[in-house]
Each structure stands twice: as C-alpha cells, then as structure tokens.
Design a protein around this motif. Structure first.
Motif, mmCIF file in Angstrom:
data_model
loop_
_atom_site.group_PDB
_atom_site.id
_atom_site.type_symbol
_atom_site.label_atom_id
_atom_site.label_comp_id
_atom_site.label_asym_id
_atom_site.label_seq_id
_atom_site.Cartn_x
_atom_site.Cartn_y
_atom_site.Cartn_z
ATOM 1 N N LEU A 2 42.809 72.539 54.256
ATOM 2 C CA LEU A 2 42.658 73.492 55.353
ATOM 3 C C LEU A 2 42.936 74.926 54.902
ATOM 4 N N ALA A 3 43.848 75.076 53.953
ATOM 5 C CA ALA A 3 44.233 76.422 53.512
ATOM 6 C C ALA A 3 43.109 77.126 52.766
ATOM 7 N N ALA A 4 42.170 76.362 52.200
ATOM 8 C CA ALA A 4 41.104 76.956 51.389
ATOM 9 C C ALA A 4 39.807 77.127 52.157
ATOM 10 N N LEU A 5 39.816 76.829 53.433
ATOM 11 C CA LEU A 5 38.586 77.015 54.221
ATOM 12 C C LEU A 5 38.371 78.497 54.477
ATOM 13 N N ARG A 6 37.236 78.981 54.078
ATOM 14 C CA ARG A 6 36.891 80.393 54.236
ATOM 15 C C ARG A 6 35.451 80.493 54.731
ATOM 16 N N GLY A 7 35.068 81.683 55.130
ATOM 17 C CA GLY A 7 33.682 81.900 55.496
ATOM 18 C C GLY A 7 33.439 81.685 56.968
ATOM 19 N N PRO A 8 32.215 81.914 57.403
ATOM 20 C CA PRO A 8 31.870 81.799 58.830
ATOM 21 C C PRO A 8 31.946 80.363 59.307
ATOM 22 N N ALA A 9 32.077 80.185 60.605
ATOM 23 C CA ALA A 9 32.126 78.855 61.197
ATOM 24 C C ALA A 9 30.876 78.070 60.823
ATOM 25 N N GLY A 10 31.086 76.832 60.432
ATOM 26 C CA GLY A 10 29.963 75.983 60.064
ATOM 27 C C GLY A 10 29.589 76.022 58.600
ATOM 28 N N SER A 11 30.164 76.954 57.840
ATOM 29 C CA SER A 11 29.850 77.013 56.414
ATOM 30 C C SER A 11 30.621 75.927 55.664
ATOM 31 N N VAL A 12 30.060 75.517 54.529
ATOM 32 C CA VAL A 12 30.673 74.466 53.718
ATOM 33 C C VAL A 12 31.095 75.066 52.391
ATOM 34 N N PRO A 13 32.397 75.066 52.078
ATOM 35 C CA PRO A 13 32.841 75.616 50.796
ATOM 36 C C PRO A 13 32.250 74.834 49.629
ATOM 37 N N GLY A 14 32.039 75.520 48.522
ATOM 38 C CA GLY A 14 31.479 74.857 47.350
ATOM 39 C C GLY A 14 32.320 73.696 46.875
ATOM 40 N N TRP A 15 33.650 73.855 46.907
ATOM 41 C CA TRP A 15 34.519 72.771 46.432
ATOM 42 C C TRP A 15 34.369 71.511 47.279
ATOM 43 N N SER A 16 34.164 71.683 48.581
ATOM 44 C CA SER A 16 34.002 70.526 49.468
ATOM 45 C C SER A 16 32.679 69.826 49.207
ATOM 46 N N ALA A 17 31.621 70.600 49.045
ATOM 47 C CA ALA A 17 30.305 70.020 48.773
ATOM 48 C C ALA A 17 30.270 69.320 47.420
ATOM 49 N N GLU A 18 30.885 69.939 46.400
ATOM 50 C CA GLU A 18 30.886 69.348 45.062
ATOM 51 C C GLU A 18 31.629 68.018 45.038
ATOM 52 N N PHE A 19 32.797 68.002 45.630
ATOM 53 C CA PHE A 19 33.584 66.770 45.624
ATOM 54 C C PHE A 19 32.872 65.678 46.411
ATOM 55 N N ASP A 20 32.298 66.035 47.543
ATOM 56 C CA ASP A 20 31.604 65.057 48.376
ATOM 57 C C ASP A 20 30.431 64.435 47.628
ATOM 58 N N ALA A 21 29.651 65.254 46.939
ATOM 59 C CA ALA A 21 28.504 64.728 46.187
ATOM 60 C C ALA A 21 28.970 63.801 45.074
ATOM 61 N N TRP A 22 30.040 64.215 44.380
ATOM 62 C CA TRP A 22 30.590 63.361 43.315
ATOM 63 C C TRP A 22 31.090 62.039 43.889
ATOM 64 N N GLY A 23 31.819 62.101 44.980
ATOM 65 C CA GLY A 23 32.358 60.886 45.569
ATOM 66 C C GLY A 23 31.284 59.941 46.051
ATOM 67 N N SER A 24 30.212 60.494 46.608
ATOM 68 C CA SER A 24 29.100 59.664 47.053
ATOM 69 C C SER A 24 28.486 58.912 45.881
ATOM 70 N N GLU A 25 28.303 59.602 44.769
ATOM 71 C CA GLU A 25 27.724 58.960 43.585
ATOM 72 C C GLU A 25 28.668 57.909 43.009
ATOM 73 N N ALA A 26 29.959 58.200 42.981
ATOM 74 C CA ALA A 26 30.920 57.240 42.440
ATOM 75 C C ALA A 26 30.972 55.981 43.296
ATOM 76 N N LEU A 27 30.928 56.136 44.615
ATOM 77 C CA LEU A 27 30.918 54.969 45.490
ATOM 78 C C LEU A 27 29.643 54.154 45.297
ATOM 79 N N ALA A 28 28.509 54.832 45.239
ATOM 80 C CA ALA A 28 27.236 54.129 45.060
ATOM 81 C C ALA A 28 27.203 53.367 43.743
#
Length: 255
Positions: free
Chosen positions: A164-190
């Motif tokens: 929560l402390a690293a959330l920045r930017g306008p409402a609805g935006s997705v930080p790069g770190w969140s998108a990167e980790f999510d994509a990696w996790g999706s691939e690792a689970l698959a």
C-alpha cells in the motif's frame, strides 16, 4: 473439494462493479462445502491457533473507513468438528496447537465469503499462520489435505501483490512492480513451478516491492501444499485476474 487461493480485497470490495460478481460466479461453480477452512493474511500467531468454533462478532481489523463497513455481519455457524479434525492433523511433537475461542473472523475471511456464500449457512473455521516461511506453510497445507476428501473447502486468503505504501499515480493506474510480479506469478502457476514460487522474493521481478512483508502471499503456500498432496498442481485454473486499486487480484483454484 478443490483448494483455493484468493485475493481477498478490503471492505470497499462490496462496492466494486466487477469483483463481487466474479467471486459469486466462482462460488456457484464449486461443489457445496461441508465446511470452510480459512487461512488469512491477517492472522499470524504461533503456536498455530484455531479461532472460535461458535458464531462471534466479526473482527473489523481496519481503520478510517465509512461506518457502513463496520456494520457488515456474517454469522456463519462455527465448526467444532472441523476444529477437532484440524487439531488431529496438525498437532504433534514440536507442533502445538492452541485455541483462541474469543476470536471471530477477520476481514481476510469474511470479506470474500460475504460475496461467495452470502447466506452464511456453511460452517467456517479460521486458523492462524504460525510462520511466514513458505516451506513450513506448504507442509502445513499437506497435513491439511485429507480434509478435502471430507468436503472441506480450504482457502488461503491474501492478495497477489500488496504494498500500500508504494501505490502512486492516478486512481486506477497499475504500478509497474505490481504488473511485473503478477505476470511472473501467473506464469509460475501455469508452469507448476513450485520451486520458483517458494523463492519468490529472489526469483520474481519486483518481489520485494510487491511484498515488502510477505503475509499476503504466504497463504498461497498452504493452498499449494493441500494441492500438491492430492496431485492437483497441474489441475490449476486462474479464475480471477486483473487489478484493484493497483493491486493484483489474481486468484487460483486447484482441483
């Protein structure tokens, strides 16, 4: 029963136009559980603790929200028989189990359950995470796996990214770190790459940014253990994806 890891959101999840419907549709596809066992990111206690086996007021473990969020009720029946089974499976030499009979369900448990099983007519037991060590939690999940054959729905409840402390930017935006980790996790689970998931802080891009403290990813390993013991790692389905307030809400079903 299958075993689930879900991103549980926060009290305002109820007002989201999409997510409650996704959770409800997921629950509608599941066999009806005899009982539900929840491991939430919001209860760390050692030795391992079992919550109330009676219906108690909810634990509103959040601050600064509008009053209506504190008025939510979820009077699910207690699960004393399930508690006895959990004690038998988890207690052993060097593995004490304690009871905390005055602890109700916290928001990591009841926020998604309100959307998934709104009638609150299925017994629910919440247990603590006695550690954040992924391997120990996976072993805990393995020990709990026989409950699935008895009709118990095991839910690890966290958030796929949580800083929560690293959330920045306008409402609805997705930080790069969140998108990167999510994509990696999706691939690792698959890929059923359990070793990479266990070492996520080092293997994943932005691992320490996505989880500066790992309690919201840790419940995944209980679910993985319960799935691995039943040979269900390959039978995984990523049911919910996308982002909510910049955090990944990825949720997965095994079996």
């Amino acid at each position: 029963m299958p075993a689930l890891y879900l991103s549980h959101g926060a009290p305002p999840l109820a007002d989201d136009p999409l997510w409650p419907g996704q959770l409800a549709a997921w629950a509608a596809e599941l066999p009806r559980p005899r009982a539900i066992l929840v491991v939430s990111a919001h209860w760390e206690e050692a030795p391992l603790a079992l919550g109330s086996v009676e219906t108690l007021p909810l634990v509103h473990d959040f601050w600064g929200f509008p009053e209506r969020y504190y008025e939510v009720r979820y009077a699910a029946p207690g699960a004393p028989e399930l508690a006895a089974d959990v004690r038998a499976l988890l207690r052993g030499p060097g593995r004490p189990v304690q009871d905390v009979p005055d602890r109700g369900l916290d928001h990591g448990a009841y926020v998604p359950l309100v959307e998934m099983f709104p009638k609150a007519d299925i017994p629910v037991l919440q247990i603590s995470m006695p550690t954040l060590d992924p391997r120990e939690l996976m072993e805990m999940g393995r020990r709990l796996a026989p409950l699935r054959e008895e009709g118990v729905l095991i839910i690890g409840s966290g958030f796929f990214t949580h800083n929560l402390a690293a959330l920045r930017g306008p409402a609805g935006s997705v930080p790069g770190w969140s998108a990167e980790f999510d994509a990696w996790g999706s691939e690792a689970l698959a890929a059923q790459d359990v070793d990479a998931l266990l070492d996520f802080l080092h293997e994943a891009p932005s691992g320490r940014l996505a989880h500066p403290r790992t309690e919201h990813f840790a419940p995944l390993f209980v679910t993985l253990g319960a799935a691995h013991a039943a040979g269900d790692l390959a039978a995984n389905r990523q049911v919910i994806d996308g982002f909510w307030m910049g955090l990944a809400k990825r949720s997965v079903q095994f079996g």
